[in-house]
Design a protein around this motif. Sequence first.
Motif, PDB file in Angstrom:
ATOM      1  N   ARG A  91       0.943  -1.258   0.051  1.00  0.00           N
ATOM      2  CA  ARG A  91      -0.027  -0.043  -0.031  1.00  0.00           C
ATOM      3  C   ARG A  91       0.635   1.304   0.049  1.00  0.00           C
ATOM      4  N   LEU A  92       2.057   1.158  -0.010  1.00  0.00           N
ATOM      5  CA  LEU A  92       3.061   2.378   0.077  1.00  0.00           C
ATOM      6  C   LEU A  92       3.609   2.644  -1.303  1.00  0.00           C
ATOM      7  N   THR A  93       3.834   3.782  -1.678  1.00  0.00           N
ATOM      8  CA  THR A  93       4.493   3.988  -3.000  1.00  0.00           C
ATOM      9  C   THR A  93       5.730   3.291  -2.930  1.00  0.00           C
ATOM     10  N   VAL A  94       6.310   3.178  -4.311  1.00  0.00           N
ATOM     11  CA  VAL A  94       7.712   2.816  -4.615  1.00  0.00           C
ATOM     12  C   VAL A  94       8.746   3.446  -3.846  1.00  0.00           C
ATOM     13  N   LYS A  95       8.548   4.985  -3.870  1.00  0.00           N
ATOM     14  CA  LYS A  95       9.160   5.856  -3.105  1.00  0.00           C
ATOM     15  C   LYS A  95       9.279   5.635  -1.641  1.00  0.00           C
ATOM     16  N   GLU A  96       8.015   5.465  -1.095  1.00  0.00           N
ATOM     17  CA  GLU A  96       7.914   5.172   0.359  1.00  0.00           C
ATOM     18  C   GLU A  96       8.717   3.824   0.743  1.00  0.00           C
ATOM     19  N   ASN A  97       8.502   2.803   0.064  1.00  0.00           N
ATOM     20  CA  ASN A  97       9.258   1.513   0.045  1.00  0.00           C
ATOM     21  C   ASN A  97      10.618   1.727   0.447  1.00  0.00           C
ATOM     22  N   LEU A  98      11.268   2.387  -0.375  1.00  0.00           N
ATOM     23  CA  LEU A  98      12.814   2.765  -0.714  1.00  0.00           C
ATOM     24  C   LEU A  98      13.193   3.474   0.624  1.00  0.00           C
ATOM     25  N   GLU A  99      12.339   4.409   1.075  1.00  0.00           N
ATOM     26  CA  GLU A  99      12.696   5.207   2.135  1.00  0.00           C
ATOM     27  C   GLU A  99      12.491   4.383   3.308  1.00  0.00           C
ATOM     28  N   MET A 100      11.615   3.321   3.415  1.00  0.00           N
ATOM     29  CA  MET A 100      11.813   2.276   4.558  1.00  0.00           C
ATOM     30  C   MET A 100      13.297   1.728   4.815  1.00  0.00           C
ATOM     31  N   GLY A 101      14.145   1.501   3.689  1.00  0.00           N
ATOM     32  CA  GLY A 101      15.237   0.765   3.700  1.00  0.00           C
ATOM     33  C   GLY A 101      15.976   1.803   4.228  1.00  0.00           C
ATOM     34  N   ALA A 102      15.938   3.045   4.376  1.00  0.00           N
ATOM     35  CA  ALA A 102      16.961   4.082   4.936  1.00  0.00           C
ATOM     36  C   ALA A 102      16.372   4.714   6.006  1.00  0.00           C
ATOM     37  N   PHE A 103      15.512   4.001   6.919  1.00  0.00           N
ATOM     38  CA  PHE A 103      14.574   4.650   8.103  1.00  0.00           C
ATOM     39  C   PHE A 103      15.668   4.995   9.075  1.00  0.00           C
ATOM     40  N   MET A 104      16.815   4.637   9.110  1.00  0.00           N
ATOM     41  CA  MET A 104      17.833   5.226  10.216  1.00  0.00           C
ATOM     42  C   MET A 104      18.442   6.542   9.661  1.00  0.00           C
ATOM     43  N   VAL A 105      18.216   6.797   8.425  1.00  0.00           N
ATOM     44  CA  VAL A 105      19.121   7.968   7.761  1.00  0.00           C
ATOM     45  C   VAL A 105      18.307   9.262   7.885  1.00  0.00           C
ATOM     46  N   LYS A 106      18.840  10.150   8.587  1.00  0.00           N
ATOM     47  CA  LYS A 106      17.949  11.575   8.767  1.00  0.00           C
ATOM     48  C   LYS A 106      18.296  12.559   7.699  1.00  0.00           C
ATOM     49  N   ASP A 107      19.519  12.542   7.066  1.00  0.00           N
ATOM     50  CA  ASP A 107      20.009  13.292   6.075  1.00  0.00           C
ATOM     51  C   ASP A 107      19.101  13.194   4.830  1.00  0.00           C
ATOM     52  N   LYS A 108      18.250  14.178   4.282  1.00  0.00           N
ATOM     53  CA  LYS A 108      17.505  13.935   3.108  1.00  0.00           C
ATOM     54  C   LYS A 108      18.361  13.612   1.874  1.00  0.00           C
ATOM     55  N   LYS A 109      19.519  14.543   1.632  1.00  0.00           N
ATOM     56  CA  LYS A 109      20.435  14.436   0.604  1.00  0.00           C
ATOM     57  C   LYS A 109      21.101  13.110   0.507  1.00  0.00           C
ATOM     58  N   GLU A 110      21.244  12.357   1.524  1.00  0.00           N
ATOM     59  CA  GLU A 110      21.913  11.211   1.641  1.00  0.00           C
ATOM     60  C   GLU A 110      20.949  10.444   1.067  1.00  0.00           C
ATOM     61  N   ILE A 111      19.582  10.356   1.592  1.00  0.00           N
ATOM     62  CA  ILE A 111      18.780   9.359   1.143  1.00  0.00           C
ATOM     63  C   ILE A 111      18.602   9.507  -0.535  1.00  0.00           C
ATOM     64  N   GLU A 112      18.290  10.699  -0.759  1.00  0.00           N
ATOM     65  CA  GLU A 112      18.543  10.995  -2.268  1.00  0.00           C
ATOM     66  C   GLU A 112      19.591  10.318  -3.008  1.00  0.00           C
ATOM     67  N   ARG A 113      20.548  10.411  -2.307  1.00  0.00           N
ATOM     68  CA  ARG A 113      21.992   9.743  -3.172  1.00  0.00           C
ATOM     69  C   ARG A 113      21.742   8.507  -3.327  1.00  0.00           C
ATOM     70  N   ARG A 114      21.409   7.717  -1.997  1.00  0.00           N
ATOM     71  CA  ARG A 114      21.217   6.190  -2.179  1.00  0.00           C
ATOM     72  C   ARG A 114      20.013   5.827  -3.160  1.00  0.00           C
ATOM     73  N   MET A 115      18.895   6.679  -3.105  1.00  0.00           N
ATOM     74  CA  MET A 115      17.960   6.192  -4.104  1.00  0.00           C
ATOM     75  C   MET A 115      18.250   6.207  -5.623  1.00  0.00           C
ATOM     76  N   GLU A 116      19.034   7.313  -5.834  1.00  0.00           N
ATOM     77  CA  GLU A 116      19.955   7.646  -7.107  1.00  0.00           C
ATOM     78  C   GLU A 116      20.424   6.313  -7.562  1.00  0.00           C
ATOM     79  N   ARG A 117      21.428   5.869  -6.520  1.00  0.00           N
ATOM     80  CA  ARG A 117      22.170   4.624  -6.727  1.00  0.00           C
ATOM     81  C   ARG A 117      21.243   3.243  -7.144  1.00  0.00           C
ATOM     82  N   VAL A 118      19.980   3.250  -6.468  1.00  0.00           N
ATOM     83  CA  VAL A 118      19.300   2.250  -6.989  1.00  0.00           C
ATOM     84  C   VAL A 118      18.600   2.425  -8.074  1.00  0.00           C
ATOM     85  N   PHE A 119      18.157   3.400  -8.617  1.00  0.00           N
ATOM     86  CA  PHE A 119      17.807   3.582  -9.691  1.00  0.00           C
ATOM     87  C   PHE A 119      18.822   3.557 -10.904  1.00  0.00           C
TER      88      PHE A 119
END
Length: 234
Positions: A91-119
């Motif tokens: 029921r979560l979006t793809v983006k929300e699912n990915l964000e769950m994998g980085a639930f311990m990370v508070k830095d939004k830019k770091e989360i975006e960097r990791r997401m781009e790596r996944v892409f």
Amino acid sequence: MSLLELKQVSAYYGQIRALADISVRVEQGEIVTLIGSNGAGKSTTLKSICGQVKTTGNILFDGKDISKLPPHEIATLGVAHVPEGRRIFPRLTVKENLEMGAFMVKDKKEIERRMERVFSYFPRVKERLHQKGGTMSGGEQQMLAIGRGLMMQPKILLLDEPSMGLAPVIVEQIFEIIQELNKEGMTILLVEQNAFQALQIAHRGYIIQTGNIVMEDNADALLGNEAVKEAYLA
């Protein structure tokens, strides 16, 4: 020192012993595969590493005994588990699912960097970014599940049956990405019923039967072993 080592590990579901004093090691930078039939103990081995079942013996990760740690602490040390059946949040979006994998990370830019790596590995996941996970195809869900694991930026990736239920062309893509991840330095412990495909990309393999490790060798040697061929590669 091995990155991951199981020493005489037994695992239990209540009074039932599912693993019997198994010993497994995974060196930094390896793909190691665990092969066996249904119910042999493959998934239980991964769950034991992640602290999801009761165990005895020692499980060492990066030199530290993690056998008594709770699952969330094991995850923070760098152990990412991509479970059998994908287990995304439908029921979560793809983006929300990915964000769950980085639930311990508070830095939004770091989360975006990791997401781009996944892409970079899974362009199709980026195309589905705002789609609900449950509406994706099986292959896309598997890519998302692996991507969610990568969002943890783990030291080791535990993959449980990544080819299950997927079309051959998607299986080929998934295995190519596993190899690519490994070439870039990711250590992988792969549980897979498609023994031939797993041994083709692995460095070493273990054969497990009814909770016991019955054989260990280089992947090439296991591919050429007549008993292995007859039982798992026919």
